[in-house]
Enzyme design. Structure first.
Site, PDB file in Angstrom:
ATOM      1  N   GLU A   1      77.614  33.901  64.303  1.00 23.17           N
ATOM      2  CA  GLU A   1      78.409  34.223  63.125  1.00 23.17           C
ATOM      3  C   GLU A   1      78.710  35.721  63.042  1.00 23.17           C
ATOM      4  OE1 GLU A   1      77.235  30.650  60.059  1.00 23.17           O
ATOM      5  OE2 GLU A   1      76.043  32.481  59.956  1.00 23.17           O
TER       6      GLU A   1
ATOM      7  N   GLU B   1      77.969  24.152  63.476  1.00 23.24           N
ATOM      8  CA  GLU B   1      77.104  23.851  62.344  1.00 23.24           C
ATOM      9  C   GLU B   1      77.913  23.071  61.318  1.00 23.24           C
ATOM     10  OE1 GLU B   1      75.136  27.169  60.539  1.00 23.24           O
ATOM     11  OE2 GLU B   1      74.393  27.969  62.447  1.00 23.24           O
TER      12      GLU B   1
END
Length: 595
Positions: free
Chosen positions: A159, A236
């Site tokens: 991320e 995710e």
């Protein structure tokens, strides 16, 4: 698995056969190793063909140059189990993992460098990182799919678009992975917000994937824009959420909406369910989040939000391995999409659990009385941080003798992380947390005594997400102000509680102060259990020397999971360190989680 190659073009092909990745997240550091196989088998029988896991740097190199890959942290054994179960593996081996894990997986000792800039090209950081990868990557490289192992994808960072757009750094990471032997495709994972995705992606060297929790089909379209013609992967897909201390439980998400999103994503691409099994933040390994916002009156508001000990995350497999109702829902949906039926063996459907009942406290001792049995003090004129004390987690007790005076003084704690209790002559004066560190409080010194000032500071978890990772030094990071001056002359007791056996219960007990409590749980049959502490305040639990994790009356967590492998037939030592002086004469062992 036999030796195969993975190829990614408009689809994912493994060994010349198109594969739809249906993955489940599980973190080996959050599960007792004895249960790794059980959790992996349950994920497989739900219909998953792949496991995804993070590799936390801080558990594998807890001190600079000291590496551990045994027991709870035996990554290779975990990979070999995945291999044995004929599953693929997505290895998110990036130096930073987030994961609501302490410091996002970064080792605390990086912060000994006052100029540290993590997740950047700051040369000392890169030197430390490469030294770790030089050890880690050769351990896992032989388990890549084309070498006969289960690893099909390896992630570069995590991320990163939420943190920076320094693509020179992430490209450098990709080069390091390749230099040390990673040959399977590299991936990144970022938000579906276009600006964040564009900041984090390096699509010419690593395939972008997305992280999100709803409207998966619609939001995955960003991948077509960033990397057209390539498969869509949700790295995710959030099955729930994590809990933080002092807030209502927020793990549950509507199962029907999750199931709808899961079905739609499998129809158009590949998905990793985060989490398939969440597990437990044993010891001091919970992370924390930090939020900034402006309230309705225009005031700037900061919120430090440490995660609870349970990391159940609303996953289909509960913290203790039970199969929730949503497990069967997801299982049917996966079967409908793949056409592959899986059977859950009877032995996987049930977990062995027991309620051992009430346990009465047998021994107790005040922290102040056994303090120097645990650790010898370090003197400094100025308060030292945990990192300067070579301490990773736990508490620091700062002690100073103010002298024989009868003054009233104000006191203010500058730059204190995260929670402090101030004692004068072993009497609690006040506790400080979050917004109250900069508030002036008053203490009244007494004539005829040395006026011992103790400040017990707890590290409640270094922040694991956001722009302030470089500011995660714990303890007192600036000064203790008495009236208008910075007070000097401090003895530091670094209480990591790693040697809990050194507590001397023969010494004196005092009420209303931090103290240790001990008892012996006698059991005939070993099984999973939960401990609950109604009437107790805040602290840490130890079972046979193992740190189960934190407890706090603020909730929302009310009971704490104890895996059966930590217990034994006969006597089991239970030690509780409680900091508020708020206790009863017993604790209770129950069969199931209180939710």
């Amino acid at each position: 698995m036999t030796q195969k190659h993975i190829r990614i073009d408009d689809q994912i092909t493994i060994g010349n056969k198109p594969v739809k990745i249906i993955s489940g997240s599980v973190h080996y550091g959050r599960i007792h190793p004895s249960y790794w196989r059980d959790r992996l088998e349950k994920i497989k029988t739900m219909g998953c063909n792949t496991i995804e896991t993070y590799v936390p740097w801080n558990i594998h190199e807890p001190e600079k140059g000291t590496f551990q890959f045994e027991g709870q942290y035996d990554l290779i054994q975990f990979i070999e189990l995945i291999h044995e179960l004929d599953l693929y593996l997505i290895l998110r081996a990036s130096p930073y993992i987030c994961a609501e894990w302490e410091f996002g997986g970064l080792p605390y000792w990086l912060l000994k460098d006052r100029n540290m800039r993590v997740r950047s090209l700051y040369q000392p950081y890169m030197d430390h990182l490469e030294a770790f990868f030089e050890v880690l990557i050769p351990k896992v490289a032989n388990y890549q799919i084309h070498k006969g192992g289960p690893i099909i994808l390896v992630q570069v960072e995590n991320e990163y678009g939420y943190f920076s757009n320094e693509k020179t750094y992430t490209r450098k990471l990709a080069d390091i992975y390749k230099r040390y032997g990673i040959e399977v495709p590299l991936v990144t994972s970022d938000s579906t917000r276009e600006s964040i995705m564009m900041s984090g992606e390096i699509s010419d060297v690593a395939m972008p994937t997305i992280n999100c929790g709803f409207d998966l089909k619609e939001r995955s379209q960003i991948l077509d824009k960033v990397n057209p013609g390539k498969p869509r992967i949700a790295m995710e897909f959030w099955s729930g959420w994590f809990n933080i201390w002092g807030s209502p439980s927020q793990e549950g998400r509507d199962v029907n909406q999750i199931n709808k999103d899961l079905k739609e994503m499998m129809e158009i691409g590949h998905v990793n369910l985060y989490m398939a099994h969440g597990g437990t933040n044993f010891g001091f390994m919970n992370g924390a989040n930090y939020y900034e916002k402006v309230d309705e009156e225009g005031n700037f508001v900061e919120e430090y939000a440490p995660a609870t000990t349970s990391y159940d995350y609303g996953a289909p497999i509960s913290e203790n391995g039970d199969l929730k109702e949503r497990y069967w829902t997801y299982k049917q949906t996966i079967q409908d999409i793949t056409g592959i039926k899986t059977t859950v063996p009877e032995e996987l459907k049930k977990t062995k659990k027991m309620a051992y009942g009430n346990l009465h406290i047998q021994e107790k001792v005040a922290l102040s009385e056994t303090l120097e049995d645990l650790v010898k003090p370090i003197f400094s004129h100025y308060p030292m941080t945990m990192e300067e004390l070579d301490q990773d987690f736990g508490y620091v007790l700062y002690r100073s003798k103010l002298g024989d005076k009868d003054w009233s003084q104000t006191i203010k704690l500058l730059g204190t992380k995260d929670r402090a209790q101030v004692f004068l002559n072993n009497q609690l004066q006040f506790s400080a947390y979050l917004k109250t560190f900069y508030k002036k409080q008053s203490i009244q010194l007494e004539k005829g005594t040395e006026n011992v000032l103790d400040i017990l500071v707890e590290n409640m978890g270094r922040v694991n997400f956001g722009p302030y990772l470089d500011d995660q030094r714990k303890g007192i990071t600036k000064a203790v102000m008495l009236d208008e001056y910075q007070h000097t002359g401090w003895y530091h007791y670094a209480l990591s509680l790693k040697e809990i056996e050194k507590v001397d219960f023969k010494k004196e007990y005092k009420e209303q102060v931090p103290a240790f409590y001990r008892s012996s749980l006698l059991i005939e049959e070993v099984a999973d259990t939960y401990i609950t502490l109604p009437g107790w305040g805040k602290g840490v639990l130890f079972i046979n020397g193992f740190n189960i994790g934190r407890f706090w009356e603020k909730g929302p967590q009310e009971s704490y999971y104890i895996p059966a492998p930590l217990l034994k037939e006969g006597e089991n030592e239970v030690i509780i360190f409680e900091t508020e002086g708020k206790v009863t004469d017993k604790v209770t062992f129950i069969e199931n989680l209180i939710s």
